[in-house]
Design a protein around this motif. Structure first.
Motif, PDB file in Angstrom:
ATOM      1  N   LYS A 123       0.793  -1.224   0.000  1.00 25.28           N
ATOM      2  CA  LYS A 123       0.000   0.000   0.000  1.00 25.28           C
ATOM      3  C   LYS A 123       0.827   1.276   0.000  1.00 25.28           C
ATOM      4  N   ARG A 124       1.985   1.251   0.590  1.00 25.58           N
ATOM      5  CA  ARG A 124       2.800   2.462   0.661  1.00 25.58           C
ATOM      6  C   ARG A 124       4.254   2.063   0.874  1.00 25.58           C
ATOM      7  N   THR A 125       5.147   2.780   0.184  1.00 25.23           N
ATOM      8  CA  THR A 125       6.579   2.636   0.431  1.00 25.23           C
ATOM      9  C   THR A 125       7.085   3.934   1.035  1.00 25.23           C
ATOM     10  N   PHE A 126       7.879   3.812   2.077  1.00 22.71           N
ATOM     11  CA  PHE A 126       8.490   4.975   2.707  1.00 22.71           C
ATOM     12  C   PHE A 126       9.952   5.030   2.266  1.00 22.71           C
ATOM     13  N   VAL A 127      10.319   6.104   1.589  1.00 27.92           N
ATOM     14  CA  VAL A 127      11.678   6.270   1.073  1.00 27.92           C
ATOM     15  C   VAL A 127      12.438   7.194   2.004  1.00 27.92           C
ATOM     16  N   LEU A 128      13.505   6.688   2.598  1.00 25.37           N
ATOM     17  CA  LEU A 128      14.271   7.442   3.590  1.00 25.37           C
ATOM     18  C   LEU A 128      15.381   8.247   2.923  1.00 25.37           C
ATOM     19  N   ILE A 129      15.480   9.508   3.310  1.00 26.63           N
ATOM     20  CA  ILE A 129      16.506  10.421   2.809  1.00 26.63           C
ATOM     21  C   ILE A 129      17.256  11.006   4.000  1.00 26.63           C
ATOM     22  N   ASP A 130      18.574  10.938   3.965  1.00 28.40           N
ATOM     23  CA  ASP A 130      19.392  11.522   5.027  1.00 28.40           C
ATOM     24  C   ASP A 130      19.288  13.052   4.956  1.00 28.40           C
ATOM     25  N   SER A 131      18.850  13.671   6.039  1.00 23.77           N
ATOM     26  CA  SER A 131      18.679  15.125   6.063  1.00 23.77           C
ATOM     27  C   SER A 131      19.971  15.861   5.718  1.00 23.77           C
ATOM     28  N   ARG A 132      21.106  15.262   6.031  1.00 25.03           N
ATOM     29  CA  ARG A 132      22.391  15.916   5.790  1.00 25.03           C
ATOM     30  C   ARG A 132      22.809  15.839   4.330  1.00 25.03           C
ATOM     31  N   ARG A 133      22.172  14.947   3.567  1.00 31.42           N
ATOM     32  CA  ARG A 133      22.589  14.699   2.180  1.00 31.42           C
ATOM     33  C   ARG A 133      21.571  15.202   1.159  1.00 31.42           C
ATOM     34  N   GLY A 134      20.293  15.173   1.528  1.00 28.21           N
ATOM     35  CA  GLY A 134      19.253  15.549   0.580  1.00 28.21           C
ATOM     36  C   GLY A 134      19.014  14.451  -0.455  1.00 28.21           C
ATOM     37  N   VAL A 135      18.177  14.745  -1.432  1.00 31.03           N
ATOM     38  CA  VAL A 135      17.817  13.770  -2.462  1.00 31.03           C
ATOM     39  C   VAL A 135      18.944  13.666  -3.490  1.00 31.03           C
ATOM     40  N   LYS A 136      19.450  12.457  -3.667  1.00 31.40           N
ATOM     41  CA  LYS A 136      20.532  12.197  -4.608  1.00 31.40           C
ATOM     42  C   LYS A 136      20.002  11.461  -5.837  1.00 31.40           C
ATOM     43  N   ASP A 137      20.873  11.295  -6.840  1.00 32.73           N
ATOM     44  CA  ASP A 137      20.468  10.615  -8.077  1.00 32.73           C
ATOM     45  C   ASP A 137      19.948   9.207  -7.808  1.00 32.73           C
ATOM     46  N   VAL A 138      20.584   8.489  -6.876  1.00 36.55           N
ATOM     47  CA  VAL A 138      20.145   7.118  -6.590  1.00 36.55           C
ATOM     48  C   VAL A 138      18.762   7.111  -5.950  1.00 36.55           C
ATOM     49  N   ASP A 139      18.414   8.188  -5.236  1.00 38.36           N
ATOM     50  CA  ASP A 139      17.076   8.302  -4.666  1.00 38.36           C
ATOM     51  C   ASP A 139      16.052   8.537  -5.769  1.00 38.36           C
ATOM     52  N   HIS A 140      16.412   9.386  -6.729  1.00 35.63           N
ATOM     53  CA  HIS A 140      15.523   9.605  -7.868  1.00 35.63           C
ATOM     54  C   HIS A 140      15.300   8.311  -8.640  1.00 35.63           C
ATOM     55  N   ASP A 141      16.324   7.456  -8.689  1.00 32.04           N
ATOM     56  CA  ASP A 141      16.200   6.175  -9.391  1.00 32.04           C
ATOM     57  C   ASP A 141      15.127   5.298  -8.751  1.00 32.04           C
ATOM     58  N   ILE A 142      15.180   5.160  -7.420  1.00 35.25           N
ATOM     59  CA  ILE A 142      14.173   4.320  -6.742  1.00 35.25           C
ATOM     60  C   ILE A 142      12.802   4.979  -6.839  1.00 35.25           C
ATOM     61  N   MET A 143      12.756   6.307  -6.772  1.00 31.59           N
ATOM     62  CA  MET A 143      11.485   7.003  -6.905  1.00 31.59           C
ATOM     63  C   MET A 143      10.898   6.792  -8.303  1.00 31.59           C
ATOM     64  N   LYS A 144      11.750   6.761  -9.302  1.00 32.23           N
ATOM     65  CA  LYS A 144      11.281   6.499 -10.669  1.00 32.23           C
ATOM     66  C   LYS A 144      10.732   5.075 -10.784  1.00 32.23           C
ATOM     67  N   MET A 145      11.413   4.118 -10.132  1.00 32.59           N
ATOM     68  CA  MET A 145      10.919   2.740 -10.123  1.00 32.59           C
ATOM     69  C   MET A 145       9.531   2.672  -9.486  1.00 32.59           C
ATOM     70  N   LEU A 146       9.340   3.403  -8.414  1.00 32.97           N
ATOM     71  CA  LEU A 146       8.044   3.433  -7.733  1.00 32.97           C
ATOM     72  C   LEU A 146       6.983   4.113  -8.601  1.00 32.97           C
ATOM     73  N   ASP A 147       7.375   5.191  -9.283  1.00 32.37           N
ATOM     74  CA  ASP A 147       6.452   5.863 -10.205  1.00 32.37           C
ATOM     75  C   ASP A 147       5.975   4.897 -11.282  1.00 32.37           C
ATOM     76  N   GLU A 148       6.928   4.185 -11.891  1.00 34.71           N
ATOM     77  CA  GLU A 148       6.605   3.287 -13.001  1.00 34.71           C
ATOM     78  C   GLU A 148       5.771   2.095 -12.547  1.00 34.71           C
ATOM     79  N   ALA A 149       5.956   1.703 -11.274  1.00 26.26           N
ATOM     80  CA  ALA A 149       5.176   0.586 -10.732  1.00 26.26           C
ATOM     81  C   ALA A 149       3.847   1.060 -10.153  1.00 26.26           C
ATOM     82  N   ALA A 150       3.620   2.381 -10.171  1.00 26.00           N
ATOM     83  CA  ALA A 150       2.401   2.988  -9.621  1.00 26.00           C
ATOM     84  C   ALA A 150       2.197   2.633  -8.159  1.00 26.00           C
TER      85      ALA A 150
END
Length: 214
Positions: A123-150
Motif C-alpha cells: 500500500k505504501r513505500t516509505f523512502v528514507l533520505i538523510d537530512s544531511r545529504r538531501g535527495v541524490k540521483d540514486v534516490d531519484h532512481d528508486i522514486m522512478k521505479m516506484l512511479d513506473e510501478a504505480a
C-alpha cells in the motif's frame, strides 16, 4: 458512562507496543510470504538509518538489523505487526553503496523491481533520505521505479537532529520541490530522528493510516 474513544495517537502507540515479530527473509520472489495482508515497505540508501528508524517505530532495539557490510544485504525482510495479524512491515535492502559489486546492484534492481510491480498488497513505500545529504540521483532512481510501478510512496527525512534548523528547512524545501517531478510521490514528508525520537510518534500514525486507513 461511555468510555472515551481511542485517539489515533493512542491506537498507534498500542499497536506498535504490541506483538511484532520477524517472519522471513526473501532473497527471491519465490520466497515471498503469501499476499494475504497489507504491506508497507521501507527503502533507502545504505547508511541512511533505516534499521534504526524501524527499531524506533516498533519500540524494539534489534528487530531490524543493519548489515555489517553496507550494500551487501540483498533480501526483503518481513515483519508481522499485531496478533491477530494487522499488516506487515517490509525492510528493503539498502541501495546506492558505492563499493557494491555490479552483480549485486543488478540483483537488487531485479528483486526490487519485480517486487514493486507484482505486489498488490503493498500500500505504501516509505523512502528514507538523510537530512544531511538531501535527495541524490540514486534516490531519484528508486522514486522512478516506484512511479513506473504505480506504488504510492512518502519521503522520510532521517537524522534531522544532526543539522541546524535553517539547513533542515532548506532540505525540506528542496525535497518537496523534487517530489513535484514524481507522480506517485505523496505531497508531504516526515521529518525524524531515531536517536532523539523526533517525529517517531507521528510516523507511527502515518504508517497506520497508510496500512489500515486510520
Amino acid at each position: 458512562m461511555k468510555e472515551a474513544e481511542e485517539s489515533s495517537a493512542e491506537r498507534a502507540n498500542r499497536i506498535f507496543s504490541g506483538p511484532i515479530a520477524f517472519l522471513r527473509s526473501a532473497p527471491k520472489l519465490e520466497f515471498l510470504p503469501d499476499p494475504e495482508v497489507i504491506e508497507v515497505a521501507f527503502a533507502g540508501r545504505s547508511n541512511v538509518g533505516k534499521s534504526s528508524l524501524i527499531n524506533a517505530v516498533t519500540k524494539r532495539n534489534g528487530l531490524a538489523r543493519a548489515s555489517n557490510t553496507p550494500g551487501r544485504t540483498q533480501e526483503l525482510n518481513f515483519f508481522d505487526v499485531g496478533d491477530p495479524l494487522l499488516f506487515r512491515i517490509v525492510d528493503m535492502p539498502g541501495y546506492g553503496y558505492a563499493k557494491a559489486p555490479i552483480q549485486t546492484v543488478k540483483k537488487w534492481r531485479h528483486l526490487i523491481n519485480d517486487y514493486l510491480r507484482g505486489r498488490q498488497v503493498l500500500k505504501r513505500t516509505f523512502v528514507l533520505i538523510d537530512s544531511r545529504r538531501g535527495v541524490k540521483d540514486v534516490d531519484h532512481d528508486i522514486m522512478k521505479m516506484l512511479d513506473e510501478a504505480a506504488v504510492s510512496y512518502r519521503i522520510i527525512l532521517t537524522k534531522a537532529d544532526k543539522i541546524k534548523n535553517s539547513e533542515l528547512e532548506r532540505v525540506k524545501a528542496q525535497t518537496l520541490a523534487a517530489l513535484a517531478k514524481h507522480p506517485a510521490a505523496f505531497p508531504e514528508i516526515s521529518v525524524t530522528s531515531a536517536e532523539k525520537k523526533m517525529g517517531i510518534a507521528e510516523l507511527r500514525e502515518t504508517i497506520l493510516d497508510a496500512a489500515l486507513g486510520y
